[in-house]
Design an enzyme around this catalytic site. Sequence first.
Site, short mmCIF file in Angstrom:
data_model
loop_
_atom_site.label_atom_id
_atom_site.label_comp_id
_atom_site.label_asym_id
_atom_site.label_seq_id
_atom_site.Cartn_x
_atom_site.Cartn_y
_atom_site.Cartn_z
N TYR A 162 0.67 -1.02 0.03
CA TYR A 162 -0.12 -0.01 0.05
C TYR A 162 0.94 1.10 0.19
CZ TYR A 162 -4.37 -1.86 0.00
OH TYR A 162 -5.25 -3.08 0.04
N ILE A 197 -9.70 3.76 -5.10
CA ILE A 197 -9.30 4.19 -3.45
C ILE A 197 -8.35 5.10 -3.79
CG2 ILE A 197 -10.19 2.02 -2.96
CD1 ILE A 197 -7.44 1.13 -3.06
N HIS A 233 -15.69 1.80 -2.05
CA HIS A 233 -14.34 0.83 -1.69
C HIS A 233 -13.20 1.47 -0.17
CE1 HIS A 233 -14.80 -2.07 -4.83
NE2 HIS A 233 -15.67 -2.30 -4.04
N CYS A 239 -7.07 2.43 12.45
CA CYS A 239 -6.60 2.11 14.38
C CYS A 239 -7.01 1.16 14.02
CB CYS A 239 -6.53 2.91 15.12
SG CYS A 239 -5.17 2.56 16.26
N GLY A 273 -15.59 1.86 -16.99
CA GLY A 273 -14.21 0.96 -17.16
C GLY A 273 -14.68 -0.12 -15.94
N THR A 274 -14.89 -0.39 -15.76
CA THR A 274 -15.83 -1.86 -14.83
C THR A 274 -15.79 -2.50 -15.94
OG1 THR A 274 -16.99 -2.27 -12.79
CG2 THR A 274 -17.95 -1.03 -14.45
N GLU A 296 -14.03 -2.88 -23.93
CA GLU A 296 -14.36 -4.48 -23.77
C GLU A 296 -15.93 -4.73 -22.98
OE1 GLU A 296 -12.03 -6.84 -22.38
OE2 GLU A 296 -11.91 -6.50 -20.37
#
Length: 309
Positions: free
Chosen positions: A102, A142, A158, A166, A249-250, A277
């Site tokens: 990350y 994200i 997301h 935390c 775009g998914t 696509e």
Amino acid sequence: MILLQFTSRRLLYQAFSSLKQSPIGIQGPCWEMARPSSSMADFREVFAKAKHIAVITGAGVSAESGVPTFRGPGGYWRKWQAQQLATPEAFSRNPSRVWEFYHYRRELMLSKSPNAAHVAIADCEARLSKQGRKVVVVTQNIDELHRKAGSKDVLEIHGSLFKTRCTNCGNVAENYKSPICKALAGKGAPDADTQDACLPVGDLPRCQKQGCNGLLRPHVIWFGETLDSNILTEVEKELDVCDLCLVVGTSSVVYPAAMFAPQVAARGVPVAEFNMETTPATTSFSFHFQGPCGTTLPEALARHESEII
């Protein structure tokens, strides 16, 4: 009838409320089969009449900004795909490795800019708001590129790379530090031959709340985790009232987000898909525009001749 539709949708979303992908060879619910139109002129007429537009975006829109998707052939960080790292179990086993992953993504995103698709959506929202019309973005991404482009009404289902949570006190906070902690400076290289840094847990990002010092984790939804119920409720409300939906775009294979647009289409609302696509949901939509979103979307969302302001 509206209450029943909303309740049915909520029950369906709850059934798929944990982040998951369709297993290979298995698709989600079957939607009505049809041949979508590719007529931009026809779409533009629908767009001109829409008062409440929902734009659902996925990794494809950010890929055009050079953001890796970590999916499909070659979609690896070192020797792992995201599905092997973005899980509570992976973080529990090896928080150092997950934080390296990350950290790499955070640092990369700080160098990336919104592309023409992000800008087209943000410009459209700003322009239509002056006409009393609404554009809301529901994103699986994200990376915060929609916000960086200027979009104001954004639901990040997301989470965000630039928020932490935390593991001890649960506090959620924005965090744009680079690096996020000293120990991660220079770490996170994605090359397959790079060895894990194996940082001590005590050197990883820690909570800054007085008296806590708990281990921080990225405030993102990992595979197997349940989406934030408050955000999901907001998404449900937006999808229940929109009169036009764009899917940008998914891949339509990550649930529960893969259900959003087909559910909108099922109640008779026009849905337009913009993607490189076809997807498992394409045939349930009114329109499909194939090609880079940064090319197709600006034309689709440009000022219509009927707009006065």
